[in-house]
Scaffold this motif. Structure first.
Motif, mmCIF file in Angstrom:
data_model
loop_
_atom_site.group_PDB
_atom_site.id
_atom_site.type_symbol
_atom_site.label_atom_id
_atom_site.label_comp_id
_atom_site.label_asym_id
_atom_site.label_seq_id
_atom_site.Cartn_x
_atom_site.Cartn_y
_atom_site.Cartn_z
ATOM 1 N N LEU A 147 0.778 -0.965 -0.093
ATOM 2 C CA LEU A 147 0.002 0.066 -0.127
ATOM 3 C C LEU A 147 0.929 1.170 -0.148
ATOM 4 C CD1 LEU A 147 -2.930 -0.935 2.605
ATOM 5 C CD2 LEU A 147 -2.742 -1.350 0.119
ATOM 6 N N PHE A 148 1.975 1.036 0.877
ATOM 7 C CA PHE A 148 2.845 2.306 0.815
ATOM 8 C C PHE A 148 3.504 2.578 -0.437
ATOM 9 C CE2 PHE A 148 6.749 4.814 1.699
ATOM 10 C CZ PHE A 148 6.315 5.690 2.791
ATOM 11 N N ALA A 149 3.899 1.594 -1.419
ATOM 12 C CA ALA A 149 4.492 1.633 -2.496
ATOM 13 C C ALA A 149 3.667 2.038 -3.542
ATOM 14 C CB ALA A 149 5.035 0.274 -2.961
ATOM 15 N N ALA A 150 2.396 1.985 -3.474
ATOM 16 C CA ALA A 150 1.344 2.360 -4.547
ATOM 17 C C ALA A 150 1.199 3.910 -4.139
ATOM 18 C CB ALA A 150 -0.211 1.620 -4.259
ATOM 19 N N MET A 151 1.041 4.415 -2.911
ATOM 20 C CA MET A 151 1.071 5.588 -2.464
ATOM 21 C C MET A 151 2.405 6.393 -2.998
ATOM 22 S SD MET A 151 1.038 7.575 1.093
ATOM 23 C CE MET A 151 2.395 6.790 1.749
ATOM 24 N N MET A 152 3.571 5.722 -3.110
ATOM 25 C CA MET A 152 4.688 6.417 -3.529
ATOM 26 C C MET A 152 4.781 6.566 -5.092
ATOM 27 S SD MET A 152 8.110 4.685 -1.579
ATOM 28 C CE MET A 152 8.996 6.080 -2.320
ATOM 29 N N ARG A 153 3.886 5.617 -5.869
ATOM 30 C CA ARG A 153 3.818 5.870 -7.269
ATOM 31 C C ARG A 153 2.826 6.816 -7.628
ATOM 32 N NH1 ARG A 153 4.420 0.201 -6.921
ATOM 33 N NH2 ARG A 153 2.340 -0.508 -6.569
ATOM 34 N N GLU A 154 1.779 6.952 -6.754
ATOM 35 C CA GLU A 154 0.754 8.023 -7.067
ATOM 36 C C GLU A 154 1.307 9.430 -6.881
ATOM 37 O OE1 GLU A 154 -3.675 7.868 -6.000
ATOM 38 O OE2 GLU A 154 -2.683 8.806 -4.079
ATOM 39 N N LEU A 155 2.362 9.607 -5.995
ATOM 40 C CA LEU A 155 2.831 10.806 -5.719
ATOM 41 C C LEU A 155 4.027 11.063 -6.643
ATOM 42 C CD1 LEU A 155 2.822 10.624 -1.822
ATOM 43 C CD2 LEU A 155 1.587 12.130 -2.981
ATOM 44 N N GLY A 156 4.313 10.118 -7.459
ATOM 45 C CA GLY A 156 5.489 10.246 -8.600
ATOM 46 C C GLY A 156 6.735 10.074 -8.065
ATOM 47 N N LEU A 157 6.878 9.182 -6.942
ATOM 48 C CA LEU A 157 8.230 8.758 -6.536
ATOM 49 C C LEU A 157 8.531 7.466 -7.062
ATOM 50 C CD1 LEU A 157 7.439 10.075 -2.876
ATOM 51 C CD2 LEU A 157 9.126 10.936 -4.573
ATOM 52 N N THR A 158 9.562 6.834 -7.090
ATOM 53 C CA THR A 158 9.944 5.561 -7.473
ATOM 54 C C THR A 158 9.718 4.706 -6.133
ATOM 55 O OG1 THR A 158 12.155 5.753 -7.025
ATOM 56 C CG2 THR A 158 11.589 6.109 -9.421
ATOM 57 N N SER A 159 9.007 3.581 -6.327
ATOM 58 C CA SER A 159 8.842 2.802 -4.978
ATOM 59 C C SER A 159 9.727 1.409 -5.000
ATOM 60 C CB SER A 159 7.455 2.293 -5.295
ATOM 61 O OG SER A 159 7.187 1.744 -6.375
ATOM 62 N N ALA A 160 10.673 1.245 -5.666
ATOM 63 C CA ALA A 160 11.550 0.063 -5.446
ATOM 64 C C ALA A 160 12.224 -0.008 -4.379
ATOM 65 C CB ALA A 160 12.397 0.075 -6.700
ATOM 66 N N TYR A 161 12.345 -1.230 -3.516
ATOM 67 C CA TYR A 161 13.033 -1.187 -2.103
ATOM 68 C C TYR A 161 14.410 -0.723 -2.248
ATOM 69 C CZ TYR A 161 14.372 -3.696 1.953
ATOM 70 O OH TYR A 161 14.797 -4.139 3.031
ATOM 71 N N GLY A 162 14.616 0.317 -1.264
ATOM 72 C CA GLY A 162 15.961 1.077 -1.093
ATOM 73 C C GLY A 162 16.153 1.897 -1.987
ATOM 74 N N ASP A 163 15.313 2.417 -2.902
ATOM 75 C CA ASP A 163 15.690 3.592 -3.844
ATOM 76 C C ASP A 163 16.094 4.703 -3.401
ATOM 77 O OD1 ASP A 163 15.353 1.886 -6.417
ATOM 78 O OD2 ASP A 163 13.482 3.278 -6.978
ATOM 79 N N HIS A 164 15.458 5.144 -2.175
ATOM 80 C CA HIS A 164 15.845 6.616 -1.401
ATOM 81 C C HIS A 164 16.515 6.650 -0.109
ATOM 82 C CE1 HIS A 164 12.829 8.040 -4.428
ATOM 83 N NE2 HIS A 164 11.929 6.935 -3.985
ATOM 84 N N VAL A 165 17.307 5.549 -0.054
ATOM 85 C CA VAL A 165 18.270 5.189 1.001
ATOM 86 C C VAL A 165 19.339 6.490 1.152
ATOM 87 C CG1 VAL A 165 19.706 3.903 2.531
ATOM 88 C CG2 VAL A 165 17.677 2.977 1.788
ATOM 89 N N ASP A 166 19.819 6.792 -0.027
ATOM 90 C CA ASP A 166 21.109 7.650 0.198
ATOM 91 C C ASP A 166 20.329 9.362 -0.087
ATOM 92 O OD1 ASP A 166 19.681 7.512 -2.249
ATOM 93 O OD2 ASP A 166 21.386 7.951 -3.684
ATOM 94 N N ARG A 167 19.187 9.434 0.105
ATOM 95 C CA ARG A 167 18.405 10.760 0.098
ATOM 96 C C ARG A 167 17.924 11.068 1.553
ATOM 97 N NH1 ARG A 167 14.576 12.203 -3.628
ATOM 98 N NH2 ARG A 167 15.551 14.418 -3.275
ATOM 99 N N VAL A 168 17.746 10.195 2.368
ATOM 100 C CA VAL A 168 16.761 10.179 3.576
ATOM 101 C C VAL A 168 17.780 10.650 4.601
ATOM 102 C CG1 VAL A 168 15.205 8.510 2.820
ATOM 103 C CG2 VAL A 168 16.707 7.834 4.213
ATOM 104 N N SER A 169 17.211 11.050 5.913
ATOM 105 C CA SER A 169 17.779 11.710 6.823
ATOM 106 C C SER A 169 18.765 10.438 7.622
ATOM 107 C CB SER A 169 17.024 12.381 7.751
ATOM 108 O OG SER A 169 17.484 12.730 8.785
ATOM 109 N N GLY A 170 19.734 10.779 8.079
ATOM 110 C CA GLY A 170 20.292 9.869 9.232
ATOM 111 C C GLY A 170 19.419 9.644 10.311
ATOM 112 N N SER A 171 18.497 10.517 10.688
ATOM 113 C CA SER A 171 17.734 10.401 11.973
ATOM 114 C C SER A 171 16.500 9.538 11.934
ATOM 115 C CB SER A 171 17.097 11.924 12.104
ATOM 116 O OG SER A 171 16.424 12.376 11.245
#
Length: 290
Positions: A147-171
């Motif tokens: 369901l989360f992946a479907a939301m990401m795609r709807e928001l124009g974000l790639t939803s593959a596992y691990g795609d955004h780890v290099d962009r997210v906060s260390g927190s």
């Protein structure tokens, strides 16, 4: 290692990468590296620094009832991320928030599943009941991660596992790393349950605000559905966790009260750090992403 910030991006990303070998691994990295002794030694060093900082920075205690009661009470005028997105947030900020949370939600429930084999009796059965819902009650397309992946795609974000780890906060990585270290260590099994309780007992009000924020911003039905599902499901999970997990665990192993409290307090500490960082970036007019 002694000079590394225990909450900083470098240490938390390194720790996240080490833990990922226990989940889905990496392309071109042999699965056998999961138990490489040199990597395990590094992970233990990173964990030691992280856990030492958490134990130093939380109050501690053994009164689980007080901690749980606090989780169920929202402060009037509170200004968290969901409050901001509901009242003042932009669609781009909503997308940023979802990007951050992808580090956890695309593997949702997997860290907590690690602790189930370390539990017994009613507490174990109650934990599995909650996990059953997280995995869509046996329906793959209804798993919360899907369901989360479907939301990401709807928001124009790639939803593959691990795609955004290099962009997210260390927190936010620190929040997921807390789940992993507690799930992988038998000695921290109660802390894992305490951390999970924070997620499930505090989720419904925030998710309700995010439903309204998604409606205000015109995010779409998949976005609304993800958070609406958590309003209903987590209200039920709250009752199961309190009555069928926390209570029987403490009845069977009362000496674990301190660890339960640690898990709750550490989770709240890291959640506050994440919210402060993200809201600080937004108030300064800049992105919260790396």
């Amino acid at each position: 290692m002694s000079r590394a910030d225990p909450y900083g991006d470098d240490l938390q990303l390194a720790l996240y990468v080490c833990y990922e070998l226990h989940y889905r691994g990496f392309a071109d990295v042999p699965d056998s590296m999961e138990w490489d002794l040199d990597l395990l030694a590094l992970r233990l060093e990173l964990e030691a620094a992280f856990l030492e900082a958490l134990r130093r920075d939380v109050a501690g205690g053994v009164d689980v009832d007080v901690e749980v009661a606090a989780l169920l009470t929202e402060t009037v005028g509170e200004r968290g991320i969901s409050h901001h997105l509901l009242r003042d947030g932009t669609k781009e900020q909503f997308r940023e928030y979802v990007t951050h949370r992808s580090a956890y939600h695309l593997k949702e429930a997997d860290p907590q599943l690690l602790v189930v084999s370390r539990m017994t009796g009613r507490a174990k059965a109650g934990m599995v009941a909650v996990e059953h819902d997280e995995y869509g009650a046996g329906r793959a397309d209804e798993m919360h991660s899907e369901l989360f992946a479907a939301m990401m795609r709807e928001l124009g974000l790639t939803s593959a596992y691990g795609d955004h780890v290099d962009r997210v906060s260390g927190s936010v990585l620190a929040e997921v790393n807390l789940m992993s270290v507690c799930g992988l260590r038998r000695e921290l099994r109660a802390a894992a349950v305490g951390q999970f309780a924070v997620i499930e007992l505090t989720s419904s009000p925030g998710s309700a605000r995010l439903v309204r924020a998604a409606q205000r911003l015109g995010c779409g039905p998949a976005t609304e559905h993800f958070y609406a599902e958590h309003v209903e499901a987590d209200a039920v999970h709250e009752q199961i966790l309190r009555r069928e997990v926390l209570a029987p665990m403490l009845a069977d192993e009362p000496h674990l009260a301190g660890d339960l409290v640690f898990g709750i307090q550490a989770s709240l500490l890291l959640g506050d750090r994440f919210a402060h960082e993200v809201l600080g970036a937004w108030s300064a007019g800049r992105s919260s992403l790396r």
